[in-house]
Design a protein around this motif. Structure first.
Motif, short mmCIF file in Angstrom:
data_model
loop_
_atom_site.label_atom_id
_atom_site.label_comp_id
_atom_site.label_asym_id
_atom_site.label_seq_id
_atom_site.Cartn_x
_atom_site.Cartn_y
_atom_site.Cartn_z
N ASP A 75 10.08 12.06 27.50
CA ASP A 75 10.86 13.04 28.27
C ASP A 75 11.73 13.89 27.35
O ASP A 75 11.89 15.10 27.57
CB ASP A 75 11.73 12.33 29.31
N THR A 78 9.52 16.53 25.95
CA THR A 78 9.27 17.61 26.91
C THR A 78 10.44 18.58 26.92
O THR A 78 10.24 19.81 26.90
CB THR A 78 9.05 17.03 28.32
N GLU A 102 6.99 4.03 31.27
CA GLU A 102 7.32 4.93 32.38
C GLU A 102 8.73 4.62 32.84
O GLU A 102 8.94 3.68 33.61
CB GLU A 102 6.32 4.75 33.52
N SER A 104 11.33 7.03 34.22
CA SER A 104 11.61 7.65 35.52
C SER A 104 10.55 7.27 36.56
O SER A 104 10.81 7.33 37.76
CB SER A 104 11.68 9.17 35.39
N GLY A 105 9.39 6.86 36.10
CA GLY A 105 8.33 6.40 36.99
C GLY A 105 8.39 4.92 37.31
O GLY A 105 7.54 4.41 38.05
N GLY A 125 18.67 6.12 39.08
CA GLY A 125 18.54 7.13 38.05
C GLY A 125 19.89 7.75 37.73
O GLY A 125 20.86 7.58 38.47
N ALA A 150 13.45 13.84 36.37
CA ALA A 150 13.06 12.80 35.42
C ALA A 150 14.35 12.27 34.79
O ALA A 150 14.64 12.54 33.62
CB ALA A 150 12.12 13.35 34.36
N THR A 180 10.00 4.84 43.27
CA THR A 180 10.28 4.96 41.84
C THR A 180 11.69 5.51 41.62
O THR A 180 12.35 5.99 42.55
CB THR A 180 9.29 5.93 41.18
N ALA A 182 12.35 8.22 40.04
CA ALA A 182 12.27 9.65 40.31
C ALA A 182 12.36 9.95 41.80
O ALA A 182 13.05 10.89 42.23
CB ALA A 182 10.99 10.23 39.72
#
Length: 222
Positions: A75, A78, A102, A104-105, A125, A150, A180, A182
């Motif tokens: 992330d 990105t 993963e 955020s997943g 999160g 994210a 999740t 997210a």
């Protein structure tokens, strides 16, 4: 799946923090040696779950249900491409920078074993604040971060111990639901119609997010 970096923050005076004393520990830096991880105590009295990690505002940060904050290196990569600038480990104020995981997943209630001793449980999160925006120095950062959904994951400490950079991460429990990090983040920020779905999570959900969910369902149904 592994820990690329363990990052700790020291209280620093800055002009952009929301705190009256002007201090923040958001600028976290990688450390080489092992770091002790344990449950810090209730929010408002307990700080970070990592020994040596300083937190300025205990009302909103730290405590058992957000003892550790993790962000995926993927992330950060990105965002590097989008922002056109490097983002080092700890740039988002995260304690753990991960690789191949993963974050955020991850499912709320998912448990990770890190190294030989530590087990952490995903609770929620990270909701961005103006201190985060000031730290990065990016215009409209709170909105941009929220829109991306994210947020990285807050975790509570189930089994304490020591961790260090390079430790392997193993997912040792995945709960039987589809919520999740997210999705839960979107539910409490931009898509409140998703909130009733958070009730499937049970006690693993951060209690503040569970309270928001129950208030919504009581008012609007679900």
């Amino acid at each position: 799946m592994k820990i690329l970096s363990v990052n700790l923050g020291r209280l620093t005076a800055v002009p952009y923090t929301e705190q009256p004393q002007g201090l923040t520990g958001i600028d976290k830096r990688p450390v080489a040696g092992p770091v002790r991880v344990s449950a810090p105590g209730p929010k408002g009295t307990g700080g970070s779950g990592l020994a040596g990690d300083e937190i300025a505002h205990l009302r909103h940060h730290g405590g058992d249900d957000q003892a550790v904050y993790a962000v995926a290196r993927e992330d950060l990569d990105t965002w590097e491409r989008e922002l056109g600038r490097p983002l080092n480990a700890g740039a988002f104020g995260e304690n753990l920078t991960t690789e191949g995981l993963e974050v955020s997943g991850a499912l709320i209630g998912e448990r990770w074993r890190i190294g030989a001793e530590v087990v952490l449980e995903v609770t929620s999160g990270r909701v961005p604040c103006l201190t985060f925006q000031g730290h990065l120095g990016e215009q409209q950062w709170v909105k941009r971060f929220t829109r991306a959904a994210a947020p990285g994951a807050y975790l509570r400490v189930i089994e304490p111990g020591e961790i260090r950079a390079g430790d392997a991460v193993e997912i040792v429990h995945r709960p039987d639901h589809e919520v999740t990090v997210a999705m839960a983040f979107r539910a409490v920020t931009t898509e409140r119609e998703l909130l009733p779905r958070l009730l499937t999570v049970g006690e693993a959900l951060h209690p503040e997010w569970r309270e928001r969910t129950l208030e919504y369902v009581e008012k609007y149904g679900g």
